[in-house]
Design a protein around this motif. Structure first.
Motif, mmCIF file in Angstrom:
data_model
loop_
_atom_site.group_PDB
_atom_site.id
_atom_site.type_symbol
_atom_site.label_atom_id
_atom_site.label_comp_id
_atom_site.label_asym_id
_atom_site.label_seq_id
_atom_site.Cartn_x
_atom_site.Cartn_y
_atom_site.Cartn_z
ATOM 1 N N PHE A 159 51.050 0.609 74.861
ATOM 2 C CA PHE A 159 50.463 1.906 74.537
ATOM 3 C C PHE A 159 49.548 2.326 75.687
ATOM 4 C CE2 PHE A 159 51.674 0.101 70.541
ATOM 5 C CZ PHE A 159 52.034 1.168 69.723
ATOM 6 N N GLY A 160 49.172 3.602 75.683
ATOM 7 C CA GLY A 160 48.305 4.080 76.749
ATOM 8 C C GLY A 160 47.273 5.065 76.254
ATOM 9 N N ALA A 161 46.269 5.295 77.100
ATOM 10 C CA ALA A 161 45.216 6.246 76.771
ATOM 11 C C ALA A 161 45.695 7.683 76.864
ATOM 12 C CB ALA A 161 44.023 6.038 77.704
ATOM 13 N N ALA A 252 55.254 6.469 74.095
ATOM 14 C CA ALA A 252 54.877 7.533 75.037
ATOM 15 C C ALA A 252 53.499 8.118 74.761
ATOM 16 C CB ALA A 252 55.921 8.650 74.992
ATOM 17 N N ASP A 253 52.980 8.782 75.809
ATOM 18 C CA ASP A 253 51.752 9.578 75.730
ATOM 19 C C ASP A 253 50.553 8.726 75.312
ATOM 20 O OD1 ASP A 253 52.989 12.141 76.469
ATOM 21 O OD2 ASP A 253 54.075 11.902 74.594
ATOM 22 N N GLY A 254 49.519 9.370 74.795
ATOM 23 C CA GLY A 254 48.293 8.656 74.484
ATOM 24 C C GLY A 254 48.120 8.409 73.008
ATOM 25 N N VAL A 255 47.045 7.719 72.654
ATOM 26 C CA VAL A 255 46.838 7.294 71.272
ATOM 27 C C VAL A 255 46.557 8.465 70.332
ATOM 28 C CG1 VAL A 255 46.095 4.961 71.853
ATOM 29 C CG2 VAL A 255 44.408 6.817 71.791
ATOM 30 N N PHE A 256 46.244 9.646 70.883
ATOM 31 C CA PHE A 256 45.974 10.792 70.022
ATOM 32 C C PHE A 256 47.182 11.707 69.859
ATOM 33 C CE2 PHE A 256 41.539 10.033 71.737
ATOM 34 C CZ PHE A 256 41.113 9.363 70.605
ATOM 35 N N GLN A 257 48.270 11.448 70.582
ATOM 36 C CA GLN A 257 49.487 12.233 70.384
ATOM 37 C C GLN A 257 49.980 11.986 68.958
ATOM 38 O OE1 GLN A 257 52.847 11.428 69.958
ATOM 39 N NE2 GLN A 257 53.753 13.403 70.482
ATOM 40 N N GLN A 258 50.515 13.014 68.304
ATOM 41 C CA GLN A 258 50.696 12.924 66.850
ATOM 42 C C GLN A 258 51.636 11.812 66.408
ATOM 43 O OE1 GLN A 258 51.935 17.015 66.105
ATOM 44 N NE2 GLN A 258 54.072 16.396 65.845
ATOM 45 N N GLU A 259 52.764 11.629 67.096
ATOM 46 C CA GLU A 259 53.666 10.554 66.686
ATOM 47 C C GLU A 259 53.074 9.185 67.002
ATOM 48 O OE1 GLU A 259 55.783 14.141 66.422
ATOM 49 O OE2 GLU A 259 55.003 13.326 68.304
ATOM 50 N N THR A 260 52.440 9.055 68.173
ATOM 51 C CA THR A 260 51.812 7.780 68.534
ATOM 52 C C THR A 260 50.705 7.429 67.552
ATOM 53 O OG1 THR A 260 52.306 8.178 70.866
ATOM 54 C CG2 THR A 260 50.659 6.509 70.373
ATOM 55 N N GLN A 261 49.912 8.423 67.190
ATOM 56 C CA GLN A 261 48.834 8.190 66.237
ATOM 57 C C GLN A 261 49.386 7.747 64.879
ATOM 58 O OE1 GLN A 261 46.271 11.629 65.315
ATOM 59 N NE2 GLN A 261 44.548 10.327 65.837
#
Length: 354
Positions: A159-161, A252-261
């Motif tokens: 995961f990434g920021a 993908a993307d950061g921890v606040f992106q909706q699917e990642t979150q």
């Protein structure tokens, strides 16, 4: 621009087919439907390039980049996009011209853009490719067979920021290190926007790759969580069936992106992970990311990414996060793998490779 009096499947033979379409059997194309209001995410769209903008190349199904010219015919997938450093886009055809929203072959309507972005490359949609019976072709039709979850293979999540935090380098480096340590490893990109960069990066490091396009999605933005979970299950199980002992999964993307979150909060993906490597661009992001994960009762075993490129940033991140900061070169090391990753394995640890 070229004016076409009639669009036929023959036009597809001279078109450039994008990476997102790589699983499609082109012999299945039987027609081209000009009723574009029927379009939905994942449909194949034959387009003519009208104006060159930000994306000056198309990533081809053959996994090379082709320079674009006005008048080129291209076969792309309609899809949404979420990219804070580039475009926010919707999978819709509501005008005579639409946008190339991702170079891997995603078309749609740009709704917002980073201030530094050039205008998108504009496309003239000529029609939806159809198969037998006139049904629009969707890449979901070519997804890998669904498989039940595999509970034996080790799964390490990356995961990434944020976007461009160094996740891909961290994931592919981890895969390379696992291979050098003697493990049969595979790389999986479970969410994101269809493109060959992450796919190729895994394979360059020696890890056979799969991604969400193999699960029938051009992008995972705005996809239901249960569909993303089902894709993850199939991709991991497929990798295991092909011989992988360890699967490195990039999200993908950061921890606040909706699917990642949503994945991190409560999902089969979260529950299946045996360990997490976190990528961050700087020390503050490293600390913030670790805190966010800890609030969700998760803890990475190490931090990597862009922060590891600077000795000063590395020292800051280590001081505030109290976690090891691993550069890509360190992730390549069998000794590092044995120390930090082997304890997470579902299999018995292996001797360090010579």
């Amino acid at each position: 621009m070229t004016l076409y009096s009639q669009i036929t499947p023959a036009h597809c033979d001279i078109a450039k087919w994008a990476f997102t379409t790589r699983r499609v059997n082109r012999n299945d194309v039987r027609g081209v439907c000009t009723h574009l209001a029927r379009a939905k995410a994942g449909n194949l769209v034959l387009c003519e390039i009208a104006e060159i903008g930000h994306h000056k190349k198309i990533q081809l199904a053959e996994r090379r980049a082709a320079l674009s010219y006005p008048g080129d015919l291209v076969v792309l997938c309609l899809g949404d996009r979420y990219a804070p450093d580039q475009f926010l886009a919707t999978a819709i055809i509501d005008d005579d011209l639409i946008d190339l929203v991702a170079g891997g072959g995603v078309a749609g309507r740009v709704d917002a853009a980073h201030v530094a972005m050039d205008a998108p490359t504009r496309l003239r949609p000529l029609g939806l490719l159809t198969g037998t019976g006139g049904t629009p072709i969707n890449i979901a039709d070519y997804a890998l067979p669904s498989l039940t979850p595999n509970e034996d293979v080790t799964v390490i999540g990356v995961f990434g920021a944020s976007m461009n935090s160094g996740k891909t380098t961290a994931a592919s480096s981890l895969g390379h290190g696992l291979m050098r340590a003697g493990y049969a490893v595979a790389g999986v990109k479970a969410t994101g926007t269809g493109a060959f960069g992450d796919f190729n990066s895994f394979e360059d490091g020696g890890a056979p790759a799969l991604d969400f396009t193999d699960a029938g999605m051009a992008t995972t933005f705005r996809m239901p969580l249960d569909r993303i979970e089902a894709g993850f299950d199939t991709l991991v199980a497929t990798a295991a069936a092909r011989g992988a002992e360890v699967v490195v999964v990039e999200i993908a993307d950061g921890v606040f992106q909706q699917e990642t979150q949503a994945i991190l909060k409560s999902s089969r993906i979260r529950d299946r992970l045996d360990g997490i490597l976190f990528a961050a661009p700087d020390a503050l992001s490293a600390l913030g990311g670790v805190m966010v994960l800890q609030q969700m009762m998760l803890s990475p075993f190490a931090i990597s990414g862009m922060v590891s490129c600077s000795p000063l940033a590395t020292a800051e991140a280590a001081s505030v996060s109290h976690l090891p900061i691993l550069s890509r070169e360190e992730l390549w090391s069998p000794d590092v793998i044995q120390h930090y990753v082997a304890p997470l394995m579902r299999q018995a640890p292996k001797d360090v490779a010579a």
